[in-house]
Design an enzyme around this catalytic site. Structure first.
Site, short mmCIF file in Angstrom:
data_model
loop_
_atom_site.label_atom_id
_atom_site.label_comp_id
_atom_site.label_asym_id
_atom_site.label_seq_id
_atom_site.Cartn_x
_atom_site.Cartn_y
_atom_site.Cartn_z
CB CYS A 30 -0.92 0.01 1.23
SG CYS A 30 -2.07 -1.36 1.21
CB ILE A 31 2.88 2.89 2.71
CG1 ILE A 31 2.01 2.27 3.81
CG2 ILE A 31 3.30 4.30 3.07
CD1 ILE A 31 0.80 3.04 4.20
#
Ligand SMILES: NC(=O)c1ccc[n+]([C@@H]2O[C@H](COP(=O)([O-])OP(=O)(O)OC[C@H]3O[C@@H](n4cnc5c(N)ncnc54)[C@H](O)[C@@H]3O)[C@@H](O)[C@H]2O)c1
Length: 442
Positions: free
Chosen positions: A279-280
């Protein structure tokens, strides 16, 4: 008696828990949602294009470390099991609810790769029937539900909010977290119409304690990106300060512990060897790409990306200097990388900084092994290696010129590691409080 409309039937079937739930993409996000619906007595049909996963699940076997097989085994038992997995997309017409949890990676050009979402949506569109509620959970840029899913679903003449229902509800799964779970993490829902939103809220109210309705799917899509950008930018800031503190001879970890005693207006973020996970490091660039359409440059995201992706280079520099102090060069030295997972206590190595570290160290001529108690075998086509986890023994660990702590798994005995290693470079402050003159913080 007047015939009940489609909306009334959907709401009733959810309330009465007779609605059949379909989950598409049975990975880190799809499986916990499946478990929650089954716990609440809903029947779930799971879809995945990977036949090996489907077979494992139907045999009651989990392939995700923090989701034990026993939880799945009891759901697939019997003649009329609560959960069944399939690769047969023709069965997409069976469930009353379809929840999309497929990957949303970046392409080689670091642009959104929505092919998984598009392919799944096309499969659904071909079989969409009146009364189905579709929820997209995959992280994406604002506008995806309206611009990509809606045209596909309405092409056959059906109307959203009347014949079928469509929402976006971002996933907040955080593998390995123990203080919050799927049920206790509030869930945001945005619908393409008011009735879609109502149906979506009814659905998720069955599996989470708090549902947060928002006014549109774009707000819901953007809220997920804000959460991830917030993390990405703050981690970059603390990573940059770590490099400065190192030059100034200040321990960044002690600084954070001190600052964190402020009871308001401060949330601690921790430095590391770089950003990892599905994600990040990825999601913020979905927004960067979309912003270009508006002739807008997302400078915070770009800067954070630059700083975070430089961290492995900084760590390699620290390893080089630490070896130099021992009279050794990186070329020809042996390095054991501890932890290939992107964060502690998980078995997921997607975008892990350890992969980049291994590539950089090998590129500079070091002989590199890795150990990870949760990942026995690492294949990284992008970084050009396939390696097996090397067991940690007293004789073994003492042979390496440098032991590099990249992921601070709880399974490691750091006192033992320090005691038996020639040199330890620690990127996670895992050796805090352990005495030894051969520890270098990086
Ligand atoms: N992993 C996390 O912690 C997390 C947290 C929040 C949001 N998300 C988002 O959720 C989405 C899914 O992530 P994930 O980590 O669960 O991915 P994953 O790779 O673990 O799982 C995705 C699954 O989808 C399957 N799949 C791919 N294409 C398919 C198709 N056309 N039809 C059916 N199945 C298909 C894959 O085989 C895989 O099993 C992504 O958008 C991600 O950004 C992930």
């Amino acid at each position: 008696m007047p015939k009940k409309d489609v909306f009334g039937s959907v709401m009733d079937s959810i309330r009465e828990r007779t609605a059949k739930i379909g989950i598409i993409g049975l990975g880190y996000v799809g499986l916990p949602i499946m478990l929650r619906f089954c716990e609440e007595g809903f029947k779930v049909l799971g879809f995945d294009i990977d036949p090996a996963k489907v077979e494992d699940l139907n045999n009651g076997k989990s392939y995700i470390r923090h989701l034990p097989s026993e939880r799945i085994a009891k759901l697939v038992k019997g003649k009329d099991p609560l959960f069944t997995a399939t690769s047969d997309m023709d069965r997409l017409s069976e469930p009353d609810v379809l929840i999309i949890c497929v990957p949303t990676p970046l392409s080689d050009k670091r642009e959104p790769d929505l092919s998984y979402v598009e392919n799944t949506s096309k499969e659904i569109a071909r079989r969409l029937r009146p009364g189905q509620l579709v929820s997209l959970e995959s992280t994406t840029y604002p506008g995806t539900t309206d611009d990509i899913l809606m045209p596909l679903f309405t092409a056959g003449g059906m109307k959203a909010g009347k014949d079928f229902f469509l929402v976006f509800s971002p996933e907040r799964e955080d593998p390995g977290r123990v203080d919050f779970n799927t049920q206790t993490t509030p869930k945001i829902v945005g619908g393409v119409t008011k009735k879609c939103l109502k149906a979506g809220c009814e659905l998720y109210s069955k599996i989470v304690d708090r549902v947060v309705p928002v006014s549109s799917t774009s707000v819901a899509e953007m809220s997920k990106l804000l959460e991830n950008i917030y993390r990405c930018v703050n981690i970059a800031m603390v990573n940059e300060l770590k490099v400065l503190c190192d030059r100034m001879g200040i321990d960044i970890w002690e600084v954070i512990e001190a600052s964190k005693t402020k009871p308001f207006g401060f949330q601690p973020f921790y430095p590391g060897p770089g950003l990892g996970g599905h994600c990040i490091p990825i999601d913020p660039f979905y927004l960067t790409w979309k912003a270009r359409e508006y002739n807008f440059s997302t400078r915070f995201i770009e800067l954070a990306g630059e700083i975070n992706s430089n961290m492995p280079h900084y760590v390699v520099q620290k390893v080089t200097e630490a070896l130099n102090d021992e009279g050794k060069s990186l070329r020809g030295s042996s390095v054991m990388v501890l932890g290939i997972a992107y964060k502690k206590d998980v078995d997921d190595m997607r975008e892990s900084p350890s992969l980049e570290l291994i590539k950089l160290l090998k590129g500079k001529g070091a002989k590199v092994d890795f150990n990870d108690p949760h990942i026995p075998y690492a294949v990284s086509p992008r970084k050009g290696f396939r390696m097996r986890s090397t067991p940690l023994t007293k004789e073994n660990i003492s042979k390496y010129d440098c032991v590099l702590i990249s992921t601070n798994h709880s399974a490691y005995d750091y006192t033992w590691i320090v005691k038996n290693s020639k040199l330890v470079v620690d990127t996670r402050n895992a050796t805090a409080g352990i005495k030894g003159n051969k520890i270098v913080k990086a």
